[in-house]
Motif scaffolding. Structure first.
Motif, PDB file in Angstrom:
ATOM      1  N   GLY A  49       0.579  -0.788   0.330  1.00  0.00           N
ATOM      2  CA  GLY A  49      -0.393   0.180  -0.256  1.00  0.00           C
ATOM      3  C   GLY A  49       0.712   1.210  -0.014  1.00  0.00           C
ATOM      4  O   GLY A  49       0.220   2.784  -0.001  1.00  0.00           O
ATOM      5  N   ILE A  50       2.269   1.560  -0.140  1.00  0.00           N
ATOM      6  CA  ILE A  50       3.237   2.454  -0.509  1.00  0.00           C
ATOM      7  C   ILE A  50       2.866   3.125  -1.667  1.00  0.00           C
ATOM      8  O   ILE A  50       2.750   2.375  -2.656  1.00  0.00           O
ATOM      9  CB  ILE A  50       4.329   1.708  -0.392  1.00  0.00           C
ATOM     10  CG1 ILE A  50       4.500   1.723   1.304  1.00  0.00           C
ATOM     11  CG2 ILE A  50       4.954   3.457  -0.108  1.00  0.00           C
ATOM     12  CD1 ILE A  50       5.839   1.294   1.591  1.00  0.00           C
ATOM     13  N   GLU A  51       2.030   4.560  -1.632  1.00  0.00           N
ATOM     14  CA  GLU A  51       2.121   4.825  -2.902  1.00  0.00           C
ATOM     15  C   GLU A  51       2.765   5.268  -4.032  1.00  0.00           C
ATOM     16  O   GLU A  51       3.222   4.379  -5.347  1.00  0.00           O
ATOM     17  CB  GLU A  51       1.833   6.252  -2.534  1.00  0.00           C
ATOM     18  CG  GLU A  51       0.623   6.742  -4.052  1.00  0.00           C
ATOM     19  CD  GLU A  51       0.848   8.174  -3.450  1.00  0.00           C
ATOM     20  OE1 GLU A  51      -0.438   8.947  -4.306  1.00  0.00           O
ATOM     21  OE2 GLU A  51       0.084   8.230  -2.525  1.00  0.00           O
ATOM     22  N   HIS A  52       4.714   6.234  -3.297  1.00  0.00           N
ATOM     23  CA  HIS A  52       5.499   6.168  -4.124  1.00  0.00           C
ATOM     24  C   HIS A  52       6.389   4.580  -3.739  1.00  0.00           C
ATOM     25  O   HIS A  52       7.212   4.800  -2.968  1.00  0.00           O
ATOM     26  CB  HIS A  52       5.423   7.225  -4.444  1.00  0.00           C
ATOM     27  CG  HIS A  52       4.603   8.472  -5.093  1.00  0.00           C
ATOM     28  ND1 HIS A  52       4.134   8.105  -6.478  1.00  0.00           N
ATOM     29  CD2 HIS A  52       3.628   8.972  -4.191  1.00  0.00           C
ATOM     30  CE1 HIS A  52       2.920   9.010  -6.019  1.00  0.00           C
ATOM     31  NE2 HIS A  52       3.010   9.714  -4.829  1.00  0.00           N
ATOM     32  N   ASN A  53       6.752   3.703  -5.156  1.00  0.00           N
ATOM     33  CA  ASN A  53       7.904   2.886  -4.647  1.00  0.00           C
ATOM     34  C   ASN A  53       9.087   3.552  -5.878  1.00  0.00           C
ATOM     35  O   ASN A  53       9.101   3.643  -6.794  1.00  0.00           O
ATOM     36  CB  ASN A  53       7.727   2.009  -4.849  1.00  0.00           C
ATOM     37  CG  ASN A  53       6.460   0.695  -3.585  1.00  0.00           C
ATOM     38  OD1 ASN A  53       7.113   0.654  -2.551  1.00  0.00           O
ATOM     39  ND2 ASN A  53       5.029   1.359  -4.196  1.00  0.00           N
ATOM     40  N   VAL A  54       9.725   3.971  -5.115  1.00  0.00           N
ATOM     41  CA  VAL A  54      11.228   4.563  -6.728  1.00  0.00           C
ATOM     42  C   VAL A  54      12.472   3.807  -6.703  1.00  0.00           C
ATOM     43  O   VAL A  54      12.982   3.491  -5.500  1.00  0.00           O
ATOM     44  CB  VAL A  54      11.584   6.307  -5.460  1.00  0.00           C
ATOM     45  CG1 VAL A  54      12.936   6.556  -6.902  1.00  0.00           C
ATOM     46  CG2 VAL A  54      10.368   7.299  -5.919  1.00  0.00           C
TER      47      VAL A  54
END
Length: 552
Positions: free
Chosen positions: A410-415
């Motif tokens: 559920g982490i919105e941004h994964n870089v």
């Protein structure tokens, strides 16, 4: 024109090492014209760089911007996080910050290198100590790891908080130190975490990494099984919690503890100087240990990774004051680091040949990792609730997998990033905005050189193909010497043919080439090399020496 990449009114992240390999950690955070460095580590020499001892991330990017570097903050004392300090910190010319145990080990490195007066080393309290380095405020957050004073960093910036984990795990029974609790980490999450920059090492492990308390019980049970036998335990010297455990086990099993290995001696000294291992039982020397009944001694030795000069290898070779015989036991209370399989196997085969029993973590609960498995990662995600996940500390496959795992949680941004990728964390949507060249440096003898430089590259070629030397004297005086060619009994015939080929090639030169040293040397080189390839299948490095006559 190359972009300068001086951080503007933004928050940048750039890994120069540790994102693409496990080791050599060097991370940079950029904000409002300034750069903050987190960790300055190394790795040990690899087979692809023959003759070298240590590897470092290439700091060229930040060396060009030292006026903008404001400090180096160290998370913990493992070599892949502090090992490069004696080689670069003095040239960087900025203060270092570390908690007491880490700082003490760094200080000893600086003393050995004669750099104590050249590097400013600041000691920060281990329990939530803070540093203000404008525009950053950094707070140490204690987390469990396989060394004393493992810490995450809570980095406050004008754009939000970054939680940089360092190396970590969850451990309900850590044996050494007091990690931040679930409630404390949840409070940090409640204040808002812009980005979680997170260890990826064990992301493929479906189980939690386990507790040092479990290892304590496992080692106690295993040692108790071998009454009347001499037991040796090998583990990572830096694992102070494991040393504490083994001291307690020695007492409970009514054995005396003997330590073999200079790195263990150093860690025990530093630990006790900083308030750890204070109740460690009195150690016995080698002679005393050998005079005790076999079941009354517990040996703690370095060398579990197969290091040829370490205590365990010398004991396995029966070339050490401490001796094992058939029926004695060696417990490998450490994981097998990738790349060390052959070296470890060599030591284990020597032990097995002598009838010595071996137990590894695959057979008994005698070791746990210091890095988080998937349940640990998921728990931390839930407590901190970051807007952005930036996987670090891993090979490409580890970091890619953690990015996928973070997204599934559920982490919105994964870089996903790797060494050299410049990532903007804020403002706006996070992502890569540029890429700079990164590389590796190696310690080659006493000199630090590029890993892909001429010297190391040539050494690799020599190891693969050997070398051929042709000496040209006067008239028909030609000598050929091959080193590293697989010819054995055919060697004299090869030399004779190579000599004839060289003379024939020189004889074919016409006009000005007959008097040109360059033309003569090249003709001889090509002829000798072709002959070597015919005979051996190798293309050796070939050198021609034009010898001058005695009269000249």
């Amino acid at each position: 024109m190359k972009k300068d990449y001086t951080p503007e009114d933004e928050l940048l992240f750039l890994a120069l090492g540790g994102s693409g390999e496990i080791g050599m950690n060097l991370n940079l955070y950029g904000c409002r014209g300034k750069w903050l460095m987190v960790d300055l580590g190394m790795s040990f020499g690899a087979a692809e760089y023959p003759g070298t001892e240590l590897m470092f991330p290439d700091p060229d990017f930040i060396e060009d911007r030292l006026d903008d570097l404001i400090g180096i903050v160290l998370t913990h004392a493992h070599e892949d996080h502090i090992g490069a300090i004696p080689y670069f910190a003095a040239d960087f010319g900025v203060p270092l910050y570390a908690t007491p145990f880490t700082a003490d080990l760094i200080l000893r490195k600086l003393e050995e290198a004669g750099l104590v007066d050249a590097v400013e080393l600041n000691v920060i309290p281990d329990d939530h100590g803070s540093i203000k380095l404008d525009p950053f405020t950094i707070t140490y957050i204690p987390l469990a790891h396989s060394i004393a004073e493992g810490n995450a960093l809570l980095i406050e910036t004008p754009f939000g908080h970054v939680f940089h984990t360092g190396d970590w795990k969850l451990d309900d029974e850590p044996q050494i130190g007091t990690p931040a609790t679930e409630a404390e980490l949840t409070d940090i999450g409640n204040e808002g975490v812009l980005a979680l920059v997170c260890d990826s090492t064990n992301v493929f492990n479906d189980a939690t990494s386990g507790s040092e308390g479990e290892v304590y019980r496992g080692l106690l049970e295993e040692v108790s099984l071998h009454r009347g036998k001499r037991v040796l335990v090998t583990t990572f010297a830096s694992n102070v919690a494991r040393l504490q455990t083994l001291g307690a086990i020695a007492e409970q099993s009514e054995r005396r503890l003997c330590v073999a290995g200079r790195s263990l001696d150093r860690i025990i000294e530093v630990a006790q100087d900083n308030g750890y291992l204070e109740d460690l039982a009195e150690l016995v020397d080698f002679d005393t240990a050998m005079g005790l009944p076999r079941g009354e001694v517990l040996i703690l030795a370095t060398g579990g990774q197969g290091e040829p000069r370490a205590a365990l290898a010398r004991i396995a070779e029966d070339n050490h004051p401490l001796q094992l015989v058939s029926g004695d036991v060696v417990l490998f209370s450490s994981r097998q680091i990738p790349g060390n399989e052959l070296a470890i196997g060599r030591v284990q085969n020597m032990l097995a040949e002598r009838g010595i029993t071996m137990v590894t973590d695959r057979q008994s609960e005698i070791h746990v990792s210091g890095h988080p498995g998937r349940p640990d990662l998921k728990a931390l995600y839930g407590w901190l609730r970051p807007d952005i996940l930036v996987p670090v500390h891993g090979e490409i496959r580890h970091m890619q997998e953690q990015a996928r795992f973070g997204k599934s949680c559920g982490i919105e941004h994964n870089v996903f990033q790797k060494n050299g990728d410049i990532v903007r964390l804020a403002p706006g949507a996070p992502g890569k905005i540029g890429e700079i060249h990164t590389g590796r440096l190696v310690l080659d003898g006493d000199i630090i050189v590029p890993a892909d430089g001429d010297a190391v590259t040539m050494r690799r070629r020599l190891a693969r193909d050997g070398i051929l030397i042709v000496v040209l004297g006067q008239r028909d005086d030609v000598r050929v010497e091959g080193i590293g060619l697989p010819l054995d009994e055919d060697y004299p015939a090869f030399v004779a043919e190579a000599r004839a080929d060289v003379l024939a090639a020189i004889g074919k030169l016409r006009g000005p080439e007959r008097k040109s040293e360059d033309a003569i040397a090249e003709a001889a080189r090509l002829a000798a090399r072709r002959c070597a390839q015919r005979w051996s299948g190798k293309k050796p490095q070939t050198r021609v020496i034009l010898a001058k006559s005695a009269e000249a």
